[in-house]
Enzyme design. Structure first.
Site, mmCIF file in Angstrom:
data_model
loop_
_atom_site.group_PDB
_atom_site.id
_atom_site.type_symbol
_atom_site.label_atom_id
_atom_site.label_comp_id
_atom_site.label_asym_id
_atom_site.label_seq_id
_atom_site.Cartn_x
_atom_site.Cartn_y
_atom_site.Cartn_z
ATOM 1 N N ASP A 307 0.862 -1.174 0.000
ATOM 2 C CA ASP A 307 0.000 0.000 0.000
ATOM 3 C C ASP A 307 0.912 1.242 0.000
ATOM 4 O OD1 ASP A 307 -2.238 1.663 0.126
ATOM 5 O OD2 ASP A 307 -3.265 0.380 1.562
ATOM 6 N N GLU A 513 -10.763 6.453 4.429
ATOM 7 C CA GLU A 513 -9.758 5.846 5.304
ATOM 8 C C GLU A 513 -9.891 6.330 6.748
ATOM 9 O OE1 GLU A 513 -5.918 4.928 3.476
ATOM 10 O OE2 GLU A 513 -6.718 5.556 1.536
#
Length: 626
Positions: A307, A513
């Site tokens: 990521d 997020e």
């Protein structure tokens, strides 16, 4: 022959060899078997060129010089990272092509692969179709619909010249306090498993005789997909983003792992590692699961990608010991590192770790072999540049109709009338005067949510093309029906207005997020007061626009009808289609709707299960036949 003549002759021979070399390179021959091409190319590559393939950088730093000098293998757009505000498909193609031309001009001419977070359509791009977020799609329980969305998304990604989508998110969100819960199809892994049908939509159907685990992309109208975030991202304590999933192996493998089996059997090209930890062990450093399980046991043959700054976050605080992070991440089995900005530091660290034999060459070769496999399989060597004829697919009418259908099928009717014999829905199209209220009725940004144009989403209507719920209502009612919109009317306005009924649209404001992590799960102000002032005085339907179940228990009694619309995206017409009965309600909750946050986590099957609306609940209405 004199010495000089001899020299000239030898130079001539060398030139001939160089010319014939240029004419035929095995790895550039699509007729050669895949493994022959990979092997031929790899034996020509230097360490620098191999490490370049393992490096993914952000478009902002992807200058032609950087691509050429460091042989960069991949580029990405982070959330909201665009060539220009409101850039057209042609602008995107030109940018991607310029980067690609730099890669093609290198010694070996290995094309770069460009990735983007196309998580509900090609959502960073102006005028792209914005589909409902996954939380709504899980409700449909319709894998074929999801596959069609995948195919449409692939075309809209290719319409911008991009070949790789960081999607689908196959998280199993077990706690709605998590800020990414809307990226998860369901709390139930079987629904998530069924929804992996988006992968053949994005990549194309796997040929019948394929070996398990081999990546597959069916050419230039399809994209490489990415199953993410491996593994347990949806199971963290209290739903904290990037945190710790505390669960035994049986729980991890029975809840969070199964959708990876389906993804790999459908030929997914890449898997992205999760920021989160499993029982305190960072996933980005988990060799047992990345190499031991995913690669060796499941025989996954695509590439594993980190990521964004994922290896940096192996240490706490992040980036504290970058050499260690590179060592731990690469040795764990990560093949491509989403650096994505400070790439020189990464390249230098990895190079020195290889030269000092801390990381063996076999590990580098495994990574590069996997990256090249995906690039060869998808035809990137044959078709490295954007196809201008695909630009027409961006935001096409056909795709908007598909998104509208998806919205209709994702709505869940939670309450309809104060008694069993007095349903409020479907609403009549003909009424003297109706009230539309609420912060979310005329706000395209709110109805699209996070990961839309910007990483955190956008407020208001000047973000992209689409239809707000208010505009859809106005388009749907009879021309004689007066529609009055007041965002937050007071009680006297409501009482004195002579309205037949009201539609109140409220919910959460966009987030993505960790910015969406929430301990209270309330709807945004002034939502509660709008509900009270409107529903206290007249018949009302409340439409909740949110990325997850939210606190509704205090208001349910005074509401006549309640609809969960999730984050429907750009095609708000789908909401009006069902409210006014052109289509019936059919959606069933793919998440438990709690009474109070004190109950969380609470998932179907738990001993303390006492929801406001249970998993699988959803009232239906018949379509009104014209």
């Amino acid at each position: 022959m004199g010495m000089n003549k001899m020299r000239v002759f030898l130079v001539f021979l060398c030139l001939c060899a160089a010319v014939s070399e240029a004419e035929y390179l095995k790895y550039k021959d699509p007729k050669q078997p895949l493994n022959t091409r990979i092997k031929d190319l790899m034996q020509r590559m230097t360490l620098e060129e191999k490490i370049g393939q393992m490096t993914q950088i952000e478009r902002k730093v992807a200058s032609p010089d950087a691509m050429k000098q460091y042989f960069i293998g991949s580029v990405l757009s982070g959330g909201g990272s665009v060539p220009a505000p409101k850039a057209s498909a042609a602008d995107w193609m030109e940018m991607v092509n310029n980067i690609q031309k730099a890669s093609l001009s290198t010694r070996l001419g290995i094309p770069m692969i460009y990735g983007i977070d196309a998580v509900h359509g090609n959502n960073n791009v102006y005028k792209a179709t914005i589909f409902p977020h996954n939380v709504g799609l899980g409700v449909t329980r319709d894998p074929q619909l999801i596959k069609r969305i995948g195919a449409a998304t692939a075309l809209e990604v290719r319409a911008t010249g991009i070949q790789y989508a960081f999607s689908p998110c196959i998280a199993v969100c077990r706690d709605p306090r998590w800020g990414r819960c809307y990226e998860s199809y369901s709390e139930d892994h079987t629904i998530v498993q069924n929804m992996t049908e988006i992968i053949p939509g994005l990549q194309g159907d796997l040929p019948a005789n394929s070996n398990k685990g081999i990546p597959f992309v069916a050419g230039k109208e399809k994209v490489a997909a990415c199953a993410k975030h491996f593994v347990g991202d949806g199971g963290t304590t209290r739903g904290l983003d990037e945190n710790n999933t505390v669960i035994n192996a049986k729980g991890l493998f029975s809840i969070h792992m199964p959708a990876y089996y389906d993804s790999i059997s459908k030929g997914v090209s890449t898997v992205m590692v999760s920021y989160s930890s499993w029982n305190d062990k960072k996933m980005h450093a988990n060799r047992d699961l990345i190499t031991g399980f995913l690669k060796d046991k499941l025989k996954f043959r695509g590439f594993v990608i980190s990521d964004w700054e994922g290896i940096d976050r192996i240490t706490s605080p992040p980036h504290q010991n970058y050499t260690y992070s590179v060592q731990a991440g690469v040795l764990a089995g990560i093949d491509m590192i989403m650096v994505p900005e400070n790439f020189l530091e990464f390249i230098n660290s990895l190079t020195s770790l290889v030269k000092s034999s801390v990381i063996p060459m076999t590990r580098i070769d495994d990574a590069v072999r996997r990256i090249l496999r995906v690039k060869f399989v998808m035809g990137l060597f044959e078709d490295p540049l954007a196809d201008p004829s695909l630009a027409k697919h961006l935001g096409s009418q056909e795709h908007r109709e598909l998104a509208r259908e998806s919205v209709r099928k994702s709505l869940v009717l939670l309450k309809n009338g104060k008694g069993p014999n007095s349903p409020l829905l479907p609403l009549p199209k003909k009424a003297p005067k109706i009230l539309v209220a609420g912060s979310h009725a005329d706000n395209l940004g709110f109805q699209c949510g996070g990961w839309t144009i910007e990483w955190q989403g956008v407020h208001g209507n000047d973000l992209t093309d689409g239809t707000t719920i208010l505009a859809a209502i106005k388009k749907t009612v009879d021309p004689s029906t007066q529609v009055v919109f007041s965002e937050n009317p007071d009680a006297s306005f409501v009482k004195g207005g002579g309205f037949s009924h009201a539609i109140v649209v409220v919910g959460e404001v966009p987030y993505a997020e960790m910015f969406g992590d929430s301990t209270n799960l309330t709807i945004a102000d002034p939502g509660p007061s709008t509900i009270k002032s409107v529903c206290g005085s007249m018949k009302c339907v409340v439409v909740v626009v949110s990325g997850r179940p939210v606190v509704m228990e205090p208001y349910v009694k005074q509401i006549d009808a309640l609809v969960a619309a999730w984050l429907p995206g750009s095609e708000g017409q789908g909401v009006a289609d069902v409210l006014f009965g052109d289509y019936g309600f059919s959606g069933k909750l793919a998440r438990t709707w709690f009474k109070s946050v004190d109950q969380l986590p609470m998932n179907v099957g738990d001993a303390h299960y006492d929801p406001l609306f249970p998993f699988g609940f959803g009232l239906t209405t018949p379509p009104r036949h014209a």
